[in-house]
Write an enzyme that holds these catalytic residues in place. Sequence first.
Site, PDB file in Angstrom:
ATOM      1  N   HIS A 101      -4.794 -27.786   8.558  1.00 19.66           N
ATOM      2  CA  HIS A 101      -3.508 -27.590   9.237  1.00 19.66           C
ATOM      3  C   HIS A 101      -3.839 -26.906  10.564  1.00 19.66           C
ATOM      4  O   HIS A 101      -4.784 -26.106  10.627  1.00 19.66           O
ATOM      5  CB  HIS A 101      -2.584 -26.630   8.493  1.00 19.66           C
ATOM      6  CG  HIS A 101      -2.205 -27.028   7.107  1.00 19.66           C
ATOM      7  ND1 HIS A 101      -2.997 -26.780   6.018  1.00 19.66           N
ATOM      8  CD2 HIS A 101      -1.081 -27.613   6.628  1.00 19.66           C
ATOM      9  CE1 HIS A 101      -2.391 -27.214   4.933  1.00 19.66           C
ATOM     10  NE2 HIS A 101      -1.221 -27.730   5.260  1.00 19.66           N
ATOM     11  N   ASP A 104      -4.523 -23.314  10.204  1.00 21.92           N
ATOM     12  CA  ASP A 104      -5.724 -22.887   9.471  1.00 21.92           C
ATOM     13  C   ASP A 104      -6.860 -22.593  10.438  1.00 21.92           C
ATOM     14  O   ASP A 104      -7.642 -21.672  10.229  1.00 21.92           O
ATOM     15  CB  ASP A 104      -6.258 -23.998   8.539  1.00 21.92           C
ATOM     16  CG  ASP A 104      -5.257 -24.448   7.503  1.00 21.92           C
ATOM     17  OD1 ASP A 104      -4.407 -23.638   7.112  1.00 21.92           O
ATOM     18  OD2 ASP A 104      -5.347 -25.622   7.091  1.00 21.92           O
TER      19      ASP A 104
HETATM   20  C1  XLS Z   1       1.037 -28.215  -0.583  1.00 21.52           C
HETATM   21  C2  XLS Z   1       0.389 -29.382  -0.012  1.00 21.52           C
HETATM   22  C3  XLS Z   1      -0.253 -29.175   1.347  1.00 21.52           C
HETATM   23  C4  XLS Z   1      -0.539 -30.477   2.022  1.00 21.52           C
HETATM   24  C5  XLS Z   1      -0.856 -30.358   3.469  1.00 21.52           C
HETATM   25  O1  XLS Z   1       1.451 -28.214  -1.727  1.00 21.52           O
HETATM   26  O2  XLS Z   1      -0.524 -29.866  -0.943  1.00 21.52           O
HETATM   27  O3  XLS Z   1      -1.391 -28.390   1.242  1.00 21.52           O
HETATM   28  O4  XLS Z   1      -1.586 -31.169   1.398  1.00 21.52           O
HETATM   29  O5  XLS Z   1       0.145 -29.711   4.150  1.00 21.52           O
END
Ligand code: XLS
Length: 440
Positions: A101, A104
């Site tokens: 993200h 991140d």
């Molecule tokens: C959350 C999601 C997230 C997505 C990406 O539950 O899995 O991590 O994969 O935003």
Amino acid sequence: MNEFFKGIGKIQYEGPASDNPLAFRYYNPVEVIGGKTLKDHLRFAVAYWHTFQARGSDPFGPGTARRPWDTITDPMELAIAKVEASFEFCEKLDVPFFCFHDRDIAPEANTLAETNQRLDTVVSAIKARMAGSNVKLLWGTTNAFSNPRFMHGASTSPHADVFAYAAAQVKKAMEITKELDGQNYVFWGGREGYETLLNTDMKRELDNLARFLGMAVSYAKEIGFEGQFLIEPKPKEPTKHQYDFDAATVVGFLKTYGLDKHFKLNIEANHASLAQHTFQHDLAVARINGMLGSIDANQGDSNLGWDTDQFPTNLYDATLAMYETILAGGLGKGGLNFDAKVRRGSFQPDDMFISHIAGMDTFARGFKVAWQLQADKVFTKFVDERYASWYSGIGADIEAGKVGFRELEAYSLKNGEPSIRSGRQEMLEGILNQYIIETK
Ligand code: XLS
Ligand code: CA
Ligand code: CA
């Protein structure tokens, strides 16, 4: 260059007899199956958020993780250190991809402009490090759910300014994903849903979600981003009801708004189970609609009703997931992203490796079993025979649109009671076990 994971070398394939926790038992990246290496079939990816950001906190206590970068306090220095650590980690594990993200890789600053500058700094560091590495970006995405401004949603917020802010964020995240040659871009509707219908204009929110996705499609065209757009379904958590509930809901939504040509699905195991489906089910829905794009490989816990994002070690589920993927013709631009976090008690740095190795071994073994099941046509042959009545006679006439209720009544009056055969579920489940145990 600073080494973060001292004492851990390149993880080697040692075979099933090995008792070395830092070696692969089943994943041999260079093993060729059906003309392609396992590495190319499986396209593993490390999730930046769980592996380099998460600390193992839960509602009852703070994080427990001990990480090699714990002494660094300056946020940008830490972000750059994590870039170095993430490449070292992927290279030692021989994982070809990572996913992130925007938030991140670079911490959010006080203004959008400053935040974007920080992103640019970290993206330059990633790009420089990528130049001397085989590690690539599987997908980028936006975190438009953590910041309090997104408390009521992002593209489905009741506030137009929040919609605009989320758009600005996605614009930038698409640009950096393109710059890093990301193969896909994921939309996960973190808070795109509602808590109560008493304060929600659902129609407007759904229309706006579609509008937002349409803008992303236009902008991709404008900047020449050729990665695949993916939507990741999830039924609930954090909101009580998420609009991207499951694969079937997302397919219907995309078709309703004429967006289906531009998107595929990123199916996560734990999200499928939260929707009361099997992992295989949601993969199958994506496959039959020609929309299987990528996979978030993890697992939930059947005794817990939330998104535990555990490392996938359930061989049965992994086998069936790989079976669906093989039927779909493979992962294409997608991959198997370990959207998974070590348990809170697995706090040591070597647990980061051990957990990924366990997941990679599970999917490698599952893939080999699934390949054999498909090669031997175990289930496809049974299914073909089960539907044999559609290949000729009245079945073929129905499918060709040659008959209606009137003809079918006449047929049934003449033909009498239909003949039915056993579905043989237990026999098939027994054969599946046999393949899981016996496949070499
Ligand atoms: C959350 C999601 C997230 C997505 C990406 O539950 O899995 O991590 O994969 O935003
Ligand atoms: Ca996910
Ligand atoms: Ca999840």
